[in-house]
Design a protein around this motif. Structure first.
Motif, short mmCIF file in Angstrom:
data_model
loop_
_atom_site.label_atom_id
_atom_site.label_comp_id
_atom_site.label_asym_id
_atom_site.label_seq_id
_atom_site.Cartn_x
_atom_site.Cartn_y
_atom_site.Cartn_z
N SER A 1 -122.56 55.48 19.40
CA SER A 1 -121.58 56.10 20.28
C SER A 1 -122.09 56.14 21.71
O SER A 1 -123.25 55.88 22.01
CB SER A 1 -121.28 57.51 19.79
OG SER A 1 -122.42 58.32 19.96
N ARG B 1 -122.47 58.79 23.38
CA ARG B 1 -123.41 59.91 23.46
C ARG B 1 -124.84 59.43 23.16
O ARG B 1 -125.78 59.83 23.84
CB ARG B 1 -123.02 61.01 22.47
CG ARG B 1 -123.83 62.27 22.63
CD ARG B 1 -123.41 63.38 21.68
NE ARG B 1 -121.98 63.52 21.55
CZ ARG B 1 -121.33 63.66 20.39
NH1 ARG B 1 -122.01 63.71 19.26
NH2 ARG B 1 -120.03 63.78 20.34
N ASP B 2 -124.99 58.55 22.16
CA ASP B 2 -126.32 58.00 21.85
C ASP B 2 -126.86 57.19 23.02
O ASP B 2 -128.04 57.27 23.35
CB ASP B 2 -126.25 57.12 20.60
CG ASP B 2 -125.91 57.89 19.35
OD1 ASP B 2 -126.12 59.13 19.35
OD2 ASP B 2 -125.44 57.27 18.38
N ASP C 1 -126.02 57.56 26.20
CA ASP C 1 -126.34 58.48 27.29
C ASP C 1 -127.68 59.17 27.03
O ASP C 1 -128.48 59.36 27.96
CB ASP C 1 -125.24 59.53 27.45
CG ASP C 1 -123.96 58.95 28.02
OD1 ASP C 1 -124.03 57.85 28.62
OD2 ASP C 1 -122.90 59.58 27.87
N GLU C 2 -127.93 59.54 25.78
CA GLU C 2 -129.20 60.17 25.44
C GLU C 2 -130.36 59.21 25.68
O GLU C 2 -131.41 59.60 26.22
CB GLU C 2 -129.17 60.63 23.98
CG GLU C 2 -130.47 61.24 23.48
CD GLU C 2 -130.82 62.54 24.20
OE1 GLU C 2 -132.03 62.86 24.23
OE2 GLU C 2 -129.92 63.21 24.71
N ARG D 1 -130.98 58.92 29.38
CA ARG D 1 -131.63 60.13 29.89
C ARG D 1 -133.12 60.11 29.58
O ARG D 1 -133.95 60.40 30.44
CB ARG D 1 -130.98 61.38 29.27
CG ARG D 1 -131.49 62.69 29.89
CD ARG D 1 -130.98 63.90 29.13
NE ARG D 1 -131.35 63.91 27.72
CZ ARG D 1 -132.56 64.20 27.25
NH1 ARG D 1 -133.54 64.49 28.07
NH2 ARG D 1 -132.81 64.19 25.96
#
Length: 134
Positions: free
Chosen positions: A83, A85-86, A88-89, A92
């Motif tokens: 996803s 989110r993965d 983006d993590e 980061r």
């Protein structure tokens, strides 16, 4: 009438040459019925009829080969990525690692320039020449 006959002969000759070339350049897996050398013989020995037989009977249709797509167009590949989110993590974490590496590294701009007590410039004098002028 002779013109029409000449045009017909030229068209038949062009079709015959085209069918020979097409038969010779096809992969051996795309020949139906008999083997590739036999098809070439049929097309050569029976000029127009052999060409017609080649295109109707001998030439196999292309099978539906798997279409190769770029990874960003392939839904299976995109589904396996994970996803947003993965991603983006991961970005980061990489930015944190980069910041830590930047903090550890010595910045060459922070080091004052080395001063030399006796340099070659002082020995040359103000004019930049050695010794007195003649």
């Amino acid at each position: 009438m002779a013109r029409l006959l000449l045009i017909g002969v030229l068209l038949a000759l062009a079709f015959w040459v085209y069918s020979i070339v097409d038969c010779a350049l096809q992969d051996a897996t795309r020949h139906r019925g008999v083997s590739k050398p036999v098809w070439i013989l049929i097309v050569v020995l029976l000029p127009v009829l052999g060409g017609i037989l080649w295109f109707v009977v001998g030439r196999a249709r292309r099978t539906s080969a798997p279409v190769r797509r770029a990874p960003d167009d392939d839904p299976d590949f995109l589904g396996s990525l994970g996803s947003v989110r993965d991603q983006d993590e991961r970005i980061r974490r990489l930015e944190e690692e980069l910041a830590a590496l930047d903090a550890e590294a010595d910045d060459p701009r922070d080091v004052p320039p080395a001063s030399s007590s006796s340099s070659d410039d002082d020995a040359e004098g103000p004019a930049g020449s050695r010794g007195p002028r003649a």
